[in-house]
Design an enzyme around this catalytic site. Sequence first.
Site, PDB file in Angstrom:
ATOM      1  N   HIS A  92       0.831  -1.203   0.000  1.00 43.69           N
ATOM      2  CA  HIS A  92       0.000   0.000   0.000  1.00 43.69           C
ATOM      3  C   HIS A  92       0.872   1.262   0.000  1.00 43.69           C
ATOM      4  O   HIS A  92       0.672   2.178  -0.798  1.00 43.69           O
ATOM      5  CB  HIS A  92      -0.928  -0.017   1.222  1.00 43.69           C
ATOM      6  CG  HIS A  92      -1.813   1.175   1.332  1.00 43.69           C
ATOM      7  ND1 HIS A  92      -3.124   1.162   0.931  1.00 43.69           N
ATOM      8  CD2 HIS A  92      -1.567   2.435   1.788  1.00 43.69           C
ATOM      9  CE1 HIS A  92      -3.650   2.362   1.143  1.00 43.69           C
ATOM     10  NE2 HIS A  92      -2.728   3.145   1.667  1.00 43.69           N
ATOM     11  N   GLU A  93       1.866   1.276   0.891  1.00 42.41           N
ATOM     12  CA  GLU A  93       2.739   2.449   0.987  1.00 42.41           C
ATOM     13  C   GLU A  93       3.621   2.591  -0.252  1.00 42.41           C
ATOM     14  O   GLU A  93       3.914   3.700  -0.687  1.00 42.41           O
ATOM     15  CB  GLU A  93       3.596   2.383   2.258  1.00 42.41           C
ATOM     16  CG  GLU A  93       2.803   2.353   3.557  1.00 42.41           C
ATOM     17  CD  GLU A  93       1.743   3.442   3.672  1.00 42.41           C
ATOM     18  OE1 GLU A  93       1.946   4.572   3.172  1.00 42.41           O
ATOM     19  OE2 GLU A  93       0.687   3.160   4.264  1.00 42.41           O
ATOM     20  N   HIS A 115       1.800   4.516  -2.939  1.00 41.11           N
ATOM     21  CA  HIS A 115       1.964   5.960  -2.752  1.00 41.11           C
ATOM     22  C   HIS A 115       3.341   6.396  -3.256  1.00 41.11           C
ATOM     23  O   HIS A 115       3.464   7.384  -3.975  1.00 41.11           O
ATOM     24  CB  HIS A 115       1.854   6.333  -1.269  1.00 41.11           C
ATOM     25  CG  HIS A 115       0.494   6.221  -0.677  1.00 41.11           C
ATOM     26  ND1 HIS A 115      -0.578   6.969  -1.101  1.00 41.11           N
ATOM     27  CD2 HIS A 115       0.024   5.447   0.335  1.00 41.11           C
ATOM     28  CE1 HIS A 115      -1.647   6.669  -0.376  1.00 41.11           C
ATOM     29  NE2 HIS A 115      -1.304   5.741   0.504  1.00 41.11           N
TER      30      HIS A 115
END
Length: 157
Positions: free
Chosen positions: A67-68, A71
């Site tokens: 998820h990170e 980003h």
Amino acid sequence: MDDLELQRLVENISMKSFRKQFRHKAYFNPRLRSTGGRYMLDTHHIEINRKYFEQLGHNELCGIIKHELCHYHLHIEGKGYKHKDQDFKFLMKEVGAPRFCSVLPDQPRRNVSRKVIFYICKDCGQVYKRKKRMNTQKYVCGKCRGKLMMKQELTIG
């Protein structure tokens, strides 16, 4: 697992899932409380909450890292890196990253109680439901411009 092992894991996941290098730092941040991880826009570093690894295991940690990294890679490429952006949603689906991290077992459920206030127009009977109190001397009915009065205040939950 220490910060060095986390760094290697993030680099490996980046190469396997995204086919791109992770060139910044990844580390555990003991101050994180309500989130599994955080991507820092200014430094491009990734911070991870160690509790998620300790309580939910390796698979949850890998999901948070993916998820990170979504980003991270989108921000580096100048694309839409925010949760609402289509680029972000598409990349998350492509790599199998979770939208949210799981709830920690030791986290108490918050007791959410809501206040609901009902106002009624003295002239036409129109009922208004509000979350906050309002000054009935200042506001009038939107339907007939009559005087308002508080009818009832309830606490739900």
